[in-house]
Design a protein around this motif. Structure first.
Motif, PDB file in Angstrom:
ATOM      1  N   ASP A 121       7.657  37.265  62.540  1.00 32.06           N
ATOM      2  CA  ASP A 121       7.175  35.302  62.642  1.00 32.06           C
ATOM      3  C   ASP A 121       5.875  35.480  62.845  1.00 32.06           C
ATOM      4  O   ASP A 121       4.537  35.753  63.879  1.00 32.06           O
ATOM      5  CB  ASP A 121       7.897  35.151  64.008  1.00 32.06           C
ATOM      6  N   ARG A 122       5.234  35.397  61.555  1.00 33.11           N
ATOM      7  CA  ARG A 122       3.152  34.997  61.333  1.00 33.11           C
ATOM      8  C   ARG A 122       2.888  33.763  62.254  1.00 33.11           C
ATOM      9  O   ARG A 122       1.721  34.321  63.038  1.00 33.11           O
ATOM     10  CB  ARG A 122       4.063  34.001  59.926  1.00 33.11           C
ATOM     11  N   THR A 123       3.695  33.329  62.509  1.00 33.45           N
ATOM     12  CA  THR A 123       3.431  31.875  63.761  1.00 33.45           C
ATOM     13  C   THR A 123       3.140  32.531  65.263  1.00 33.45           C
ATOM     14  O   THR A 123       2.222  32.263  65.338  1.00 33.45           O
ATOM     15  CB  THR A 123       4.318  30.889  62.997  1.00 33.45           C
ATOM     16  N   SER A 181       2.986  35.691  65.843  1.00 36.33           N
ATOM     17  CA  SER A 181       2.201  36.798  65.943  1.00 36.33           C
ATOM     18  C   SER A 181       0.346  36.109  66.225  1.00 36.33           C
ATOM     19  O   SER A 181      -0.597  36.865  66.349  1.00 36.33           O
ATOM     20  CB  SER A 181       1.894  37.724  64.755  1.00 36.33           C
ATOM     21  N   LEU A 182       0.180  35.246  65.014  1.00 34.11           N
ATOM     22  CA  LEU A 182      -1.029  34.509  65.321  1.00 34.11           C
ATOM     23  C   LEU A 182      -1.528  33.917  66.557  1.00 34.11           C
ATOM     24  O   LEU A 182      -2.528  34.107  67.427  1.00 34.11           O
ATOM     25  CB  LEU A 182      -1.013  32.990  63.760  1.00 34.11           C
ATOM     26  N   GLU A 183      -0.072  33.188  66.628  1.00 31.94           N
ATOM     27  CA  GLU A 183      -0.320  32.776  68.625  1.00 31.94           C
ATOM     28  C   GLU A 183      -1.227  33.869  69.198  1.00 31.94           C
ATOM     29  O   GLU A 183      -1.425  33.780  70.320  1.00 31.94           O
ATOM     30  CB  GLU A 183       0.661  31.807  68.730  1.00 31.94           C
ATOM     31  N   THR A 184       0.199  34.744  69.285  1.00 34.08           N
ATOM     32  CA  THR A 184       0.124  35.862  69.847  1.00 34.08           C
ATOM     33  C   THR A 184      -1.779  36.767  70.161  1.00 34.08           C
ATOM     34  O   THR A 184      -2.443  37.698  70.763  1.00 34.08           O
ATOM     35  CB  THR A 184       0.876  37.146  69.855  1.00 34.08           C
ATOM     36  N   ALA A 185      -2.265  36.305  68.916  1.00 33.49           N
ATOM     37  CA  ALA A 185      -3.645  36.670  68.631  1.00 33.49           C
ATOM     38  C   ALA A 185      -4.554  36.494  68.913  1.00 33.49           C
ATOM     39  O   ALA A 185      -5.522  37.013  69.928  1.00 33.49           O
ATOM     40  CB  ALA A 185      -3.426  37.420  66.914  1.00 33.49           C
ATOM     41  N   LEU A 186      -4.202  34.756  69.365  1.00 36.74           N
ATOM     42  CA  LEU A 186      -5.243  34.090  69.789  1.00 36.74           C
ATOM     43  C   LEU A 186      -5.220  33.902  70.921  1.00 36.74           C
ATOM     44  O   LEU A 186      -5.999  33.711  71.668  1.00 36.74           O
ATOM     45  CB  LEU A 186      -4.979  33.239  69.328  1.00 36.74           C
ATOM     46  N   GLU A 187      -4.287  34.308  71.330  1.00 40.20           N
ATOM     47  CA  GLU A 187      -3.709  34.715  72.923  1.00 40.20           C
ATOM     48  C   GLU A 187      -4.944  35.853  73.691  1.00 40.20           C
ATOM     49  O   GLU A 187      -5.178  35.975  74.819  1.00 40.20           O
ATOM     50  CB  GLU A 187      -2.739  34.270  73.565  1.00 40.20           C
ATOM     51  N   TYR A 188      -4.885  36.800  72.841  1.00 35.73           N
ATOM     52  CA  TYR A 188      -4.374  38.147  73.560  1.00 35.73           C
ATOM     53  C   TYR A 188      -6.384  39.451  72.531  1.00 35.73           C
ATOM     54  O   TYR A 188      -6.101  39.812  72.886  1.00 35.73           O
ATOM     55  CB  TYR A 188      -3.372  39.325  73.335  1.00 35.73           C
ATOM     56  N   ARG A 189      -6.494  38.481  71.914  1.00 38.10           N
ATOM     57  CA  ARG A 189      -7.224  39.098  71.257  1.00 38.10           C
ATOM     58  C   ARG A 189      -8.702  39.219  72.177  1.00 38.10           C
ATOM     59  O   ARG A 189      -8.818  38.890  72.343  1.00 38.10           O
ATOM     60  CB  ARG A 189      -7.595  39.132  69.722  1.00 38.10           C
TER      61      ARG A 189
END
Length: 374
Positions: free
Chosen positions: A352-354, A356-364
């Protein structure tokens, strides 16, 4: 009529020759495609990961038969590479240094024990002393009494001892408590002092609070908060270095796996081309013309060149992986050959792109580091 018959005979002969050549070409095409059809019957060319290709790629020496075969999985490579990576070892010192800065900033509010020792010895003339002695002298005129100082000089010894604690408060105030001891001794000769020796004990409690500059909790804890943020940033930077190193190792591992698999597949193609070349050379006196022989010879030499290029790619990919591993037991030389024991997955991975983007912004880690620096 005679010429017409000759023409018909010539045309019939041409048709027969054309028919023979057509039949020969059909048989040659069938012959050339026969090994491939046999292979297709045994293995599915579109599923090379589930066939014998992978088994051969993980057990066969492709570069040199004298090399030592070293089977390694992706987990083994990640473990060895992350352990021996020099850049990671250097980056690992940054969090420790930042943590030391945090401790140093917090140490400003630690209690401090202090002590002092003071000794004073005073020797001075006592000409103006009010303490006198009467001296009587007998002369012809009678007795004369003179008043002289009791002692020609004054000698005093004084000792001072101090022991206490001092602590800085988050508001900027400084509190101090101390215990003082004073020992005073007048050792002037020939005199009497009712207060000598004098012993004095004093307890002092002091609180100093600035009202303008250096006042407030936020101001006095600003250095600690900044040091803690720098420590968290250094942790995120180190985590980013670990992720990038692991990604490089994983990418290099799968590049080596792909290069080895291509060599195994192309070796089969090279063997078929070589077998076809030998068969065509045996049949060149029967139904194979010079054009087909030259075409097959060109294909054979191109297969040799391509196979050598693919083996060089295997060697280059293995060197890149050995550089990333940086392991003393696996030197960068031609004496070992790495066998990739893991297989890449060809199954589709739905994301899910949305999300995945939320996870990246939270954990990157780089995003977290930038938010801490604001």
């Amino acid at each position: 009529m005679l010429q017409q018959n000759k023409r018909q005979t010539h045309m019939s002969h041409c048709v027969i020759q054309l028919f023979k050549k057509t039949i020969s070409c059909i048989f040659i095409c069938i012959f050339l495609t026969l090994p491939i059809n046999i292979c297709n019957a045994a293995d599915d060319p579109y599923d090379v990961l589930s066939t014998s290709y992978h088994k051969r790629a993980t057990t066969t020496a492709l570069l040199n038969s004298d090399n030592e075969l070293v089977p390694l999985s992706l987990q083994d490579c990640l473990r060895i590479g992350l352990k021996n990576n020099i850049e990671l070892q250097i980056d690992s010192y940054s969090p420790a240094i930042s943590l030391g800065n945090v401790i140093s900033a917090e140490a400003v509010f630690d209690a401090v024990m202090f002590t002092s020792v003071f000794y004073d010895s005073t020797d001075q003339a006592n000409l103006l002393s009010i303490t006198v002695d009467g001296v009587t002298t007998t002369t012809q005129d009678g007795q004369i009494t003179e008043e002289l100082p009791a002692s020609p000089d004054s000698r005093i010894h004084e000792y001072n001892y101090q022991l206490g604690l001092r602590k800085r408060l988050p508001t900027g105030a400084t509190v101090e408590i101390s215990e003082n001891y004073r020992h005073y001794n007048d050792i002037t000769n020939g005199s009497f002092r009712y207060y000598s020796p004098l012993k004095e004990f004093t307890t002092t409690i002091q609180l100093v609070q600035p009202l303008l500059r250096n006042f407030g909790i936020d101001l006095n804890r600003a250095s600690i908060n900044a040091a803690r943020n720098r420590y968290q940033v250094s942790l995120q930077d180190f985590e980013l270095s670990v992720i990038q190193t692991a990604r490089t190792i994983e990418t290099t591992y799968w590049e080596l796996w792909r290069a080895r698999l291509l060599v195994i597949i192309f070796e089969d193609f090279y063997n078929r081309v070589n077998e076809n070349r030998k068969r065509l050379e045996k049949r060149q006196t029967f139904d194979v013309n010079i054009t087909i022989l030259k075409r097959n010879a060109a294909l054979y030499h191109d297969a040799i060149l391509t196979l050598a290029t693919l083996k060089n790619q295997v060697n280059a990919a293995q060197d890149r992986l050995l550089i990333e591993l940086n392991a003393p037991e696996y030197p960068l030389s031609n004496t070992i050959e790495i066998l990739t024991t893991d297989t890449a997955s060809t199954s589709l991975h739905k994301t899910d792109r949305t999300q995945s983007l939320e996870t990246a912004l939270e954990y990157r880690p780089e995003v977290i580091a930038q938010s801490l620096q604001i």
